[in-house]
Design an enzyme around this catalytic site. Structure first.
Site, PDB file in Angstrom:
ATOM      1  N   LEU A  47      36.629  31.769  87.436  1.00  0.00           N
ATOM      2  CA  LEU A  47      35.358  31.355  86.840  1.00  0.00           C
ATOM      3  C   LEU A  47      35.608  30.591  85.539  1.00  0.00           C
ATOM      4  O   LEU A  47      36.454  30.982  84.742  1.00  0.00           O
ATOM      5  CB  LEU A  47      34.497  32.589  86.544  1.00  0.00           C
ATOM      6  CG  LEU A  47      33.953  33.335  87.761  1.00  0.00           C
ATOM      7  CD1 LEU A  47      33.361  34.683  87.335  1.00  0.00           C
ATOM      8  CD2 LEU A  47      32.901  32.491  88.480  1.00  0.00           C
ATOM      9  N   GLY A  49      35.813  26.989  85.613  1.00  0.00           N
ATOM     10  CA  GLY A  49      35.987  25.590  86.033  1.00  0.00           C
ATOM     11  C   GLY A  49      37.083  24.865  85.293  1.00  0.00           C
ATOM     12  O   GLY A  49      37.926  25.461  84.615  1.00  0.00           O
ATOM     13  N   LYS A  60      42.560  22.427  73.768  1.00  0.00           N
ATOM     14  CA  LYS A  60      42.339  22.592  72.332  1.00  0.00           C
ATOM     15  C   LYS A  60      43.219  23.709  71.763  1.00  0.00           C
ATOM     16  O   LYS A  60      43.643  23.652  70.609  1.00  0.00           O
ATOM     17  CB  LYS A  60      40.870  22.863  72.030  1.00  0.00           C
ATOM     18  CG  LYS A  60      40.082  21.589  71.788  1.00  0.00           C
ATOM     19  CD  LYS A  60      39.734  20.838  73.035  1.00  0.00           C
ATOM     20  CE  LYS A  60      40.249  19.478  73.216  1.00  0.00           C
ATOM     21  NZ  LYS A  60      39.795  18.820  74.447  1.00  0.00           N
ATOM     22  N   GLY A 191      48.045   6.090  80.595  1.00  0.00           N
ATOM     23  CA  GLY A 191      46.596   6.147  80.370  1.00  0.00           C
ATOM     24  C   GLY A 191      46.288   6.638  78.975  1.00  0.00           C
ATOM     25  O   GLY A 191      46.616   7.781  78.628  1.00  0.00           O
ATOM     26  N   VAL A 281      44.776   8.876  84.135  1.00  0.00           N
ATOM     27  CA  VAL A 281      44.085   7.593  84.307  1.00  0.00           C
ATOM     28  C   VAL A 281      42.631   7.792  84.722  1.00  0.00           C
ATOM     29  O   VAL A 281      41.999   6.872  85.240  1.00  0.00           O
ATOM     30  CB  VAL A 281      44.833   6.696  85.323  1.00  0.00           C
ATOM     31  CG1 VAL A 281      46.178   6.274  84.770  1.00  0.00           C
ATOM     32  CG2 VAL A 281      44.996   7.388  86.665  1.00  0.00           C
ATOM     33  N   ARG A 283      39.248  10.716  85.929  1.00  0.00           N
ATOM     34  CA  ARG A 283      38.908  11.808  86.828  1.00  0.00           C
ATOM     35  C   ARG A 283      37.858  11.314  87.797  1.00  0.00           C
ATOM     36  O   ARG A 283      37.077  10.429  87.470  1.00  0.00           O
ATOM     37  CB  ARG A 283      38.387  13.006  86.028  1.00  0.00           C
ATOM     38  CG  ARG A 283      39.453  13.569  85.100  1.00  0.00           C
ATOM     39  CD  ARG A 283      39.005  14.820  84.405  1.00  0.00           C
ATOM     40  NE  ARG A 283      38.683  15.921  85.296  1.00  0.00           N
ATOM     41  CZ  ARG A 283      39.576  16.732  85.872  1.00  0.00           C
ATOM     42  NH1 ARG A 283      40.868  16.565  85.662  1.00  0.00           N
ATOM     43  NH2 ARG A 283      39.196  17.710  86.676  1.00  0.00           N
ATOM     44  N   ASP A 322      30.112  16.778  86.377  1.00  0.00           N
ATOM     45  CA  ASP A 322      31.023  15.667  86.673  1.00  0.00           C
ATOM     46  C   ASP A 322      30.718  15.028  88.029  1.00  0.00           C
ATOM     47  O   ASP A 322      31.035  13.862  88.254  1.00  0.00           O
ATOM     48  CB  ASP A 322      32.479  16.155  86.677  1.00  0.00           C
ATOM     49  CG  ASP A 322      33.033  16.367  85.269  1.00  0.00           C
ATOM     50  OD1 ASP A 322      32.259  16.265  84.304  1.00  0.00           O
ATOM     51  OD2 ASP A 322      34.243  16.631  85.147  1.00  0.00           O
ATOM     52  N   HIS A 456      27.692  21.198  49.578  1.00  0.00           N
ATOM     53  CA  HIS A 456      28.895  20.726  48.882  1.00  0.00           C
ATOM     54  C   HIS A 456      29.868  21.895  48.750  1.00  0.00           C
ATOM     55  O   HIS A 456      29.436  23.001  48.427  1.00  0.00           O
ATOM     56  CB  HIS A 456      28.520  20.212  47.490  1.00  0.00           C
ATOM     57  CG  HIS A 456      29.712  19.781  46.699  1.00  0.00           C
ATOM     58  ND1 HIS A 456      30.399  18.622  46.992  1.00  0.00           N
ATOM     59  CD2 HIS A 456      30.346  20.368  45.652  1.00  0.00           C
ATOM     60  CE1 HIS A 456      31.396  18.497  46.131  1.00  0.00           C
ATOM     61  NE2 HIS A 456      31.400  19.544  45.309  1.00  0.00           N
TER      62      HIS A 456
HETATM   63  C1  LIG Z   1      42.534  18.199  79.980  1.00  0.00           C
HETATM   64  C2  LIG Z   1      41.037  18.103  79.902  1.00  0.00           C
HETATM   65  C3  LIG Z   1      40.415  18.230  78.678  1.00  0.00           C
HETATM   66  C4  LIG Z   1      39.033  18.160  78.590  1.00  0.00           C
HETATM   67  N1  LIG Z   1      38.458  18.290  77.369  1.00  0.00           N
HETATM   68  C5  LIG Z   1      37.114  18.251  77.265  1.00  0.00           C
HETATM   69  C6  LIG Z   1      36.492  18.445  76.011  1.00  0.00           C
HETATM   70  O1  LIG Z   1      37.156  18.643  74.991  1.00  0.00           O
HETATM   71  N2  LIG Z   1      35.137  18.424  75.961  1.00  0.00           N
HETATM   72  C7  LIG Z   1      34.367  18.206  77.077  1.00  0.00           C
HETATM   73  O2  LIG Z   1      33.140  18.195  76.987  1.00  0.00           O
HETATM   74  N3  LIG Z   1      34.937  17.998  78.284  1.00  0.00           N
HETATM   75  C8  LIG Z   1      36.282  18.036  78.404  1.00  0.00           C
HETATM   76  N4  LIG Z   1      36.866  17.876  79.630  1.00  0.00           N
HETATM   77  C9  LIG Z   1      35.978  17.589  80.781  1.00  0.00           C
HETATM   78  C10 LIG Z   1      35.326  18.881  81.299  1.00  0.00           C
HETATM   79  O3  LIG Z   1      36.338  19.778  81.668  1.00  0.00           O
HETATM   80  C11 LIG Z   1      34.416  18.574  82.469  1.00  0.00           C
HETATM   81  O4  LIG Z   1      33.478  17.586  82.107  1.00  0.00           O
HETATM   82  C12 LIG Z   1      33.658  19.816  82.919  1.00  0.00           C
HETATM   83  O5  LIG Z   1      34.544  20.849  83.264  1.00  0.00           O
HETATM   84  C13 LIG Z   1      32.751  19.496  84.100  1.00  0.00           C
HETATM   85  O6  LIG Z   1      32.075  20.642  84.469  1.00  0.00           O
HETATM   86  P1  LIG Z   1      31.540  20.847  85.960  1.00  0.00           P
HETATM   87  O7  LIG Z   1      30.841  22.166  85.939  1.00  0.00           O
HETATM   88  O8  LIG Z   1      30.801  19.653  86.403  1.00  0.00           O
HETATM   89  O9  LIG Z   1      32.851  20.932  86.886  1.00  0.00           O
HETATM   90  P2  LIG Z   1      34.216  21.720  86.788  1.00  0.00           P
HETATM   91  O10 LIG Z   1      34.441  22.292  85.456  1.00  0.00           O
HETATM   92  O11 LIG Z   1      35.241  20.795  87.332  1.00  0.00           O
HETATM   93  O12 LIG Z   1      34.012  22.943  87.763  1.00  0.00           O
HETATM   94  C14 LIG Z   1      33.881  22.785  89.141  1.00  0.00           C
HETATM   95  C15 LIG Z   1      34.269  24.086  89.813  1.00  0.00           C
HETATM   96  O13 LIG Z   1      33.845  24.048  91.158  1.00  0.00           O
HETATM   97  C16 LIG Z   1      34.791  24.691  91.977  1.00  0.00           C
HETATM   98  N5  LIG Z   1      34.580  24.191  93.327  1.00  0.00           N
HETATM   99  C17 LIG Z   1      34.545  22.889  93.708  1.00  0.00           C
HETATM  100  N6  LIG Z   1      34.246  22.803  95.012  1.00  0.00           N
HETATM  101  C18 LIG Z   1      34.091  24.067  95.453  1.00  0.00           C
HETATM  102  C19 LIG Z   1      33.780  24.620  96.729  1.00  0.00           C
HETATM  103  N7  LIG Z   1      33.527  23.853  97.789  1.00  0.00           N
HETATM  104  N8  LIG Z   1      33.715  25.971  96.822  1.00  0.00           N
HETATM  105  C20 LIG Z   1      33.956  26.760  95.761  1.00  0.00           C
HETATM  106  N9  LIG Z   1      34.253  26.297  94.551  1.00  0.00           N
HETATM  107  C21 LIG Z   1      34.306  24.957  94.391  1.00  0.00           C
HETATM  108  C22 LIG Z   1      36.123  24.329  91.343  1.00  0.00           C
HETATM  109  O14 LIG Z   1      37.123  25.282  91.678  1.00  0.00           O
HETATM  110  C23 LIG Z   1      35.767  24.338  89.857  1.00  0.00           C
HETATM  111  O15 LIG Z   1      36.044  25.596  89.276  1.00  0.00           O
HETATM  112  C24 LIG Z   1      38.249  17.957  79.760  1.00  0.00           C
HETATM  113  C25 LIG Z   1      38.874  17.826  81.005  1.00  0.00           C
HETATM  114  C26 LIG Z   1      40.249  17.908  81.075  1.00  0.00           C
HETATM  115  C27 LIG Z   1      40.899  17.778  82.413  1.00  0.00           C
END
Ligand SMILES: Cc1cc2nc3c(=O)[nH]c(=O)nc-3n(C[C@H](O)[C@H](O)[C@H](O)COP(=O)(O)OP(=O)(O)OC[C@H]3O[C@@H](n4cnc5c(N)ncnc54)[C@H](O)[C@@H]3O)c2cc1C
Length: 477
Positions: A47, A49, A60, A191, A281, A283, A322, A456
């Site tokens: 849990l 993501g 971070k 990238g 490069v 996502r 996303d 301040h």
């Molecule tokens: C290295 C890195 C650093 C980042 N830093 C930042 C930051 O500082 N600030 C920021 O705002 N964003 C940051 N991001 C981006 C951020 O992580 C994403 O924008 C965010 O996690 C998107 O949330 P989400 O809920 O759309 O999807 P996700 O967080 O990608 O979660 C999707 C979840 O769905 C699950 N899933 C998918 N399909 C299925 C299925 N069919 N059945 C069951 N489970 C499934 C996956 O396992 C996953 O856990 C970063 C990303 C990366 C890679």
């Protein structure tokens, strides 16, 4: 199945089915649960993501340790304002990664507890839809079929792979970079977006030789040159080799030696020795492998198409985070998740923010909310801008954040002084982003910022002074 036991499928009825437990999905599920809706969350992994398990939080945490290590290295080498280390610090990356995992573990456990408190049923496994409202999950305990009145797709995104430099072996994505067992001596980053630079800078601070290869003619292409200049200066000073307008062509490994072949800006081939090649490069939305094609939803390029309420073209099916487009940021996903849960519960909501602020946790940091000056001009506004440098801010000087070229910049409309955008670059400016977004969201004019008493000594005074400067009466510059 001949000779085998017939597998039983448990069937669950839900008012809300959320697929994906990232910051979009788990927030949607908690809010739906709070609103009294019978909610099921399907998650195949841990849990939290991407954000919590292999993105925002772990990156971070690693950036934090890298900065501490770098400070200690400097204290050992030259001493820092009276603080001297008698020996250089030693890094145990495995221990750092283990600490990072404890941070992730705490948050992951916290999300589980919050879901439980909101009475959300969590189903562990990969969900596959057979039609828009029916989802089958193979859980560790057997097959489950969920029939839902409303569906929220929150499947997130995954790292883009370069076809000619596939992940595997020395070629890694951000996920592996956050859990390396050993520090690479030489790291090549392909990238120069925020993920590549955040991690590249952290590894440089850990002591790696870092090379960054970027196809465009600039780093962090979403920001303008003024904002990225301090980061470029840091890269230069730290000895990070930067190849702009260069294309990563191939990775070749002979024995223990790995080389990244690039075509540089002049079309010449160069070879960069690297122990690891980190490819960042971009996502792309995760749209495959869960029966999206059976759900009859319209697409918008690679993203699932949604309207201003995150409704897809299929009635009762919503999509968030996303999966539905830029900005691909955790806080946008959460805001959409919360909104959709409330819409399902009958509340009137729209996703129509004035600004979704964004932060690059680079060295120094960049924070941006609303329009950049050029974007404001392109949108037809008569634009005025003003900058206040952290060089003239007491708090910045008192924490050595005044000499990295940082500043706050306001972008406003000439006619009525309406704030259109606010940006900052400098150490710790991430914490200013919320005030920038709040002022934009409240429709503030420059006078609102200038007449708000800012504490301040804080960096936020830079915002106050930038607004005053736009009005022609900054005090400290
Ligand atoms: C290295 C890195 C650093 C980042 N830093 C930042 C930051 O500082 N600030 C920021 O705002 N964003 C940051 N991001 C981006 C951020 O992580 C994403 O924008 C965010 O996690 C998107 O949330 P989400 O809920 O759309 O999807 P996700 O967080 O990608 O979660 C999707 C979840 O769905 C699950 N899933 C998918 N399909 C299925 C299925 N069919 N059945 C069951 N489970 C499934 C996956 O396992 C996953 O856990 C970063 C990303 C990366 C890679």
């Amino acid at each position: 199945m001949i000779g085998g036991a017939l597998e039983m499928t448990e069937t669950i009825q839900a008012q809300v089915l959320v697929v994906g437990g990232g910051p979009g999905g788990y927030v949607a599920a908690i809010r739906a649960g709070q609103l009294g809706l019978k909610t099921v969350l399907v998650e195949a992994d841990r849990l939290g993501g991407t954000c919590l398990i292999r993105g925002c939080i772990p990156s971070k945490a690693m950036i934090h340790v890298a900065s501490e290590f770098d400070t200690m290295v400097k204290a050992a080498a030259k001493g820092r304002h009276g603080v001297r280390l008698s020996a250089p610090p030693a890094l145990d990356l495995a221990e750092t990664v283990a600490w990072k995992e404890t941070v992730v573990g705490k948050l992951n456990g916290g999300v589980g507890a919050l879901l439980k408190r909101a009475k959300v049923q969590v189903v562990e496994g990969w969900g596959v839809f057979s039609d828009a409202k029916t989802c089958r999950v193979q859980t560790p305990g057997g097959a489950v079929s969920i029939a839902a009145e409303n569906v929220i797709l929150a499947t997130g995104s995954r790292a883009v792979e370069l076809p000619h430099i596939p992940f595997g072996g020395p070629v890694i994505s951000s996920t592996e970079a956050l859990s390396l067992a050993e520090l690479p001596r030489r790291l090549a980053v392909v990238g120069a977006g925020y993920i590549g630079l955040e991690l590249g800078i952290a590894f440089r601070k850990f002591g790696c030789e870092v090379t960054v290869v970027e196809a465009q003619d600039r780093i962090l292409p979403l920001y303008d040159d003024a904002l990225t200049a301090p980061v470029r200066r840091w890269l230069e000073k730290a000895g990070v080799a930067l190849h702009l307008r260069a294309k990563a062509k191939a990775v070749e490994t002979r024995g223990n030696a790995t080389e990244l072949a690039i075509e540089d800006a002049d079309g010449a081939e160069q070879r960069i020795a690297a122990d690891r090649v980190l490819v960042t490069v971009g996502r792309r939305p995760l749209t495959e492998g869960f029966g999206l094609e059976a759900m009859a939803v319209d697409m918008d390029g690679r993203f699932v198409k949604v309207d201003g309420q995150c409704r897809t073209s299929m009635r009762g099916v919503y999509a968030i985070g996303d999966l539905v487009g830029e900005p691909m940021l955790a806080h946008k996903a959460s805001a959409q998740g919360e909104m959709v849960a409330e819409i399902i519960a009958g509340r009137k909501r729209r996703f129509d923010p004035v600004a979704v602020a964004a932060v690059c946790f680079t060295e120094p940091e960049i924070a941006s909310a609303g329009l950049l000056p050029e974007e404001a001009k392109a949108a037809g506004h008569d634009v005025m801008t003003a900058v206040f440098p952290f060089q003239a801010n007491g708090r910045a000087l008192s924490m050595e954040a005044g000499d990295d070229g940082g500043f706050v910049r306001v972008v406003a409309r000439q006619g009525d002084h309406r704030l259109l955008g606010v940006q900052a670059v400098g150490a710790h400016v991430s914490e200013l982003s919320a005030e920038f977004a709040a002022m934009l969201e409240m429709g503030a004019v420059l006078e609102d910022v200038a007449h708000t008493i800012h504490v301040h000594p804080t960096l936020s005074e830079g915002f106050h002074e930038a607004a005053q400067r736009a009005l022609g009466h900054a005090i400290h510059i």
